[in-house]
Design a protein around this motif. Structure first.
Motif, PDB file in Angstrom:
ATOM      1  N   THR A 221     -14.386  65.374  58.106  1.00 32.90           N
ATOM      2  CA  THR A 221     -14.714  64.453  57.012  1.00 32.90           C
ATOM      3  C   THR A 221     -15.366  63.181  57.543  1.00 32.90           C
ATOM      4  O   THR A 221     -16.337  62.675  56.971  1.00 32.90           O
ATOM      5  N   ALA A 222     -14.826  62.656  58.662  1.00 35.59           N
ATOM      6  CA  ALA A 222     -15.394  61.441  59.259  1.00 35.59           C
ATOM      7  C   ALA A 222     -16.832  61.675  59.703  1.00 35.59           C
ATOM      8  O   ALA A 222     -17.707  60.819  59.515  1.00 35.59           O
ATOM      9  N   ARG A 223     -17.094  62.846  60.272  1.00 36.43           N
ATOM     10  CA  ARG A 223     -18.464  63.156  60.680  1.00 36.43           C
ATOM     11  C   ARG A 223     -19.369  63.326  59.473  1.00 36.43           C
ATOM     12  O   ARG A 223     -20.539  62.909  59.481  1.00 36.43           O
ATOM     13  N   ALA A 224     -18.843  63.931  58.406  1.00 40.44           N
ATOM     14  CA  ALA A 224     -19.645  64.135  57.199  1.00 40.44           C
ATOM     15  C   ALA A 224     -20.017  62.811  56.537  1.00 40.44           C
ATOM     16  O   ALA A 224     -21.055  62.719  55.870  1.00 40.44           O
ATOM     17  N   LYS A 225     -19.180  61.787  56.725  1.00 42.76           N
ATOM     18  CA  LYS A 225     -19.469  60.469  56.158  1.00 42.76           C
ATOM     19  C   LYS A 225     -20.541  59.722  56.941  1.00 42.76           C
ATOM     20  O   LYS A 225     -20.950  58.630  56.543  1.00 42.76           O
ATOM     21  N   GLY A 226     -20.968  60.286  58.054  1.00 35.96           N
ATOM     22  CA  GLY A 226     -22.028  59.664  58.824  1.00 35.96           C
ATOM     23  C   GLY A 226     -21.562  58.731  59.922  1.00 35.96           C
ATOM     24  O   GLY A 226     -22.373  57.964  60.466  1.00 35.96           O
ATOM     25  N   LEU A 227     -20.256  58.749  60.252  1.00 29.54           N
ATOM     26  CA  LEU A 227     -19.770  57.903  61.330  1.00 29.54           C
ATOM     27  C   LEU A 227     -20.367  58.356  62.660  1.00 29.54           C
ATOM     28  O   LEU A 227     -20.608  59.551  62.876  1.00 29.54           O
ATOM     29  N   SER A 228     -20.603  57.419  63.537  1.00 34.95           N
ATOM     30  CA  SER A 228     -21.163  57.751  64.850  1.00 34.95           C
ATOM     31  C   SER A 228     -20.172  58.611  65.634  1.00 34.95           C
ATOM     32  O   SER A 228     -18.950  58.505  65.454  1.00 34.95           O
ATOM     33  N   GLU A 229     -20.704  59.453  66.516  1.00 29.71           N
ATOM     34  CA  GLU A 229     -19.848  60.336  67.301  1.00 29.71           C
ATOM     35  C   GLU A 229     -18.898  59.534  68.182  1.00 29.71           C
ATOM     36  O   GLU A 229     -17.744  59.923  68.371  1.00 29.71           O
ATOM     37  N   ARG A 230     -19.371  58.409  68.698  1.00 29.48           N
ATOM     38  CA  ARG A 230     -18.522  57.572  69.542  1.00 29.48           C
ATOM     39  C   ARG A 230     -17.325  57.051  68.758  1.00 29.48           C
ATOM     40  O   ARG A 230     -16.192  57.046  69.251  1.00 29.48           O
ATOM     41  N   ARG A 231     -17.578  56.640  67.506  1.00 28.29           N
ATOM     42  CA  ARG A 231     -16.484  56.127  66.688  1.00 28.29           C
ATOM     43  C   ARG A 231     -15.518  57.242  66.297  1.00 28.29           C
ATOM     44  O   ARG A 231     -14.302  57.039  66.256  1.00 28.29           O
ATOM     45  N   VAL A 232     -16.049  58.408  66.012  1.00 30.50           N
ATOM     46  CA  VAL A 232     -15.184  59.541  65.666  1.00 30.50           C
ATOM     47  C   VAL A 232     -14.278  59.892  66.848  1.00 30.50           C
ATOM     48  O   VAL A 232     -13.078  60.129  66.684  1.00 30.50           O
ATOM     49  N   ILE A 233     -14.859  59.904  68.042  1.00 29.79           N
ATOM     50  CA  ILE A 233     -14.102  60.311  69.229  1.00 29.79           C
ATOM     51  C   ILE A 233     -13.029  59.290  69.577  1.00 29.79           C
ATOM     52  O   ILE A 233     -11.848  59.631  69.761  1.00 29.79           O
ATOM     53  N   TYR A 234     -13.431  58.023  69.679  1.00 35.44           N
ATOM     54  CA  TYR A 234     -12.515  57.010  70.212  1.00 35.44           C
ATOM     55  C   TYR A 234     -11.680  56.328  69.134  1.00 35.44           C
ATOM     56  O   TYR A 234     -10.530  55.948  69.397  1.00 35.44           O
ATOM     57  N   ARG A 235     -12.212  56.158  67.953  1.00 37.25           N
ATOM     58  CA  ARG A 235     -11.480  55.444  66.897  1.00 37.25           C
ATOM     59  C   ARG A 235     -10.501  56.362  66.174  1.00 37.25           C
ATOM     60  O   ARG A 235      -9.410  55.928  65.782  1.00 37.25           O
ATOM     61  N   HIS A 236     -10.868  57.626  66.026  1.00 33.57           N
ATOM     62  CA  HIS A 236     -10.040  58.538  65.239  1.00 33.57           C
ATOM     63  C   HIS A 236      -9.369  59.602  66.103  1.00 33.57           C
ATOM     64  O   HIS A 236      -8.141  59.732  66.092  1.00 33.57           O
ATOM     65  N   ALA A 237     -10.169  60.376  66.852  1.00 33.68           N
ATOM     66  CA  ALA A 237      -9.604  61.509  67.580  1.00 33.68           C
ATOM     67  C   ALA A 237      -8.694  61.069  68.724  1.00 33.68           C
ATOM     68  O   ALA A 237      -7.554  61.532  68.839  1.00 33.68           O
ATOM     69  N   PHE A 238      -9.184  60.172  69.567  1.00 34.92           N
ATOM     70  CA  PHE A 238      -8.385  59.779  70.726  1.00 34.92           C
ATOM     71  C   PHE A 238      -7.116  59.046  70.315  1.00 34.92           C
ATOM     72  O   PHE A 238      -6.069  59.203  70.942  1.00 34.92           O
TER      73      PHE A 238
END
Length: 323
Positions: A221-238
């Motif tokens: 969902t975060a990727r579908a909203k257009g968030l940058s990959e860096r933000r998805v990886i470090y802000r959410h996944a990590f």
């Protein structure tokens, strides 16, 4: 709320230390042989053994001896080393800076190496970068610590000194009070040896946790909203993958603070690990008792700190802990 969450954990930690004290007391003091002879050694005189019996109150009931033993511990009296003719507390205080420096310096390195490798591998599973990361983890986990230490000494100390160049000192510990540069210079090889071995565990653990988290719906969902990959990886996944890493970090620090035996022996660092080896070889029982109890205190304390960090990072942990 935080106090109510931590109170049962602190109580459980105190229970563990209580049981550990009973175990150590029974193991070393309640035995068929004479405890005074065990503590003083086979070559001790009768006068010295009588002095030990009086100090330990061996003529008193067992429960009185145990209460005296625990009372001394609570007052900071860890016993007396009749082999070294000094209080055990003095030996511990003299040796603990080397172990603390090794463990916490190594921790910074193994986190800086292991976590980025794990994240990089998880971002593109099956890629060349992932295969390299997994190879590093497998080699690091299977490589004996003492072999890696000897290789480091041979390649970075022995070979350069043959050509008149000293990149690193061979062994020994220099206190931080002697200067940060000298302190770090003498610890670079031990830090690196410890970090490479432990970083392999963190690389593998980070990769596994990140792969699991990156497959969750909220990440898509975060990727579908257009968030940058860096933000998805470090802000959410990590952030979601952190709890197991924090747990592993608490276990590792608690255990290593009890004595990094192999690395201290290889690099000649006079820390708790080398003190434990020397005390076992010399049958210096009071020192062995103190190191075992101190190791238990380290493990319990670090785990309480980890639980506190969990509660601060996620309020749901506090709620579930209270329930």
């Amino acid at each position: 709320m935080l106090f109510r969450f931590l109170l049962p954990r602190i109580g459980f930690g105190l229970l563990v230390l209580f049981l550990l004290s009973i175990f150590v007391f029974v193991l070393f003091y309640v035995s068929p042989s004479d405890p005074a002879r065990i503590i003083a050694g086979d070559k001790a005189t009768e006068a010295l053994m009588e002095q030990i019996r009086v100090k330990l109150g061996l003529d008193q009931p067992i429960y009185v001896q145990y209460l005296k033993f625990v009372g001394g511990l609570l007052q900071g009296d860890l016993g007396y080393s009749y082999r070294s003719n000094v209080p055990v507390a003095d030996l511990i205080v003299a040796r603990i800076p080397a172990t603390l420096s090794l463990v916490f310096g190594g921790m910074v390195l193994w986190l800086a190496i292991g976590i980025p490798i794990g994240i990089s591998s998880a971002k593109r599973p099956g890629s060349l970068r992932d295969r390299i990361g997994q190879s590093f983890a497998i080699i690091g986990i299977s490589f004996p610590t003492f072999v890696l230490g000897m290789v480091a000494l041979y390649t970075l100390y022995f070979l350069p000194t043959r050509f008149g160049v000293m990149l690193f000192p061979p062994s020994g510990y220099v206190p931080l009070t002697a200067g940060a540069g000298q302190w770090a210079w003498h610890l670079i090889l031990p830090w690196t040896t410890l970090a490479l071995v432990v970083a392999a565990v963190y690389a593998r653990l980070t990769r596994g946790q990140m792969l699991e988290v990156l497959g969750q719906d909220y990440i898509r969902t975060a990727r579908a909203k257009g968030l940058s990959e860096r933000r998805v990886i470090y802000r959410h996944a990590f952030r979601s993958a952190m709890p197991p890493l924090v747990t592993q970090l608490g276990i590792d620090i608690g255990l290593l603070l009890g004595g990094v035996i192999v690395i201290e022996q290889v690099f000649g660092l006079l820390g708790l690990g080398s003190l434990a080896v020397t005390s076992v070889n010399n049958q210096d029982r009071p020192v062995v008792i103190a190191i075992v109890l101190l190791g238990g205190v380290f493990v319990v304390t670090v785990n309480i700190i980890i639980d506190t960090l969990y509660a601060l990072m996620d309020s749901r942990v506090r709620t579930s802990g209270r329930a």
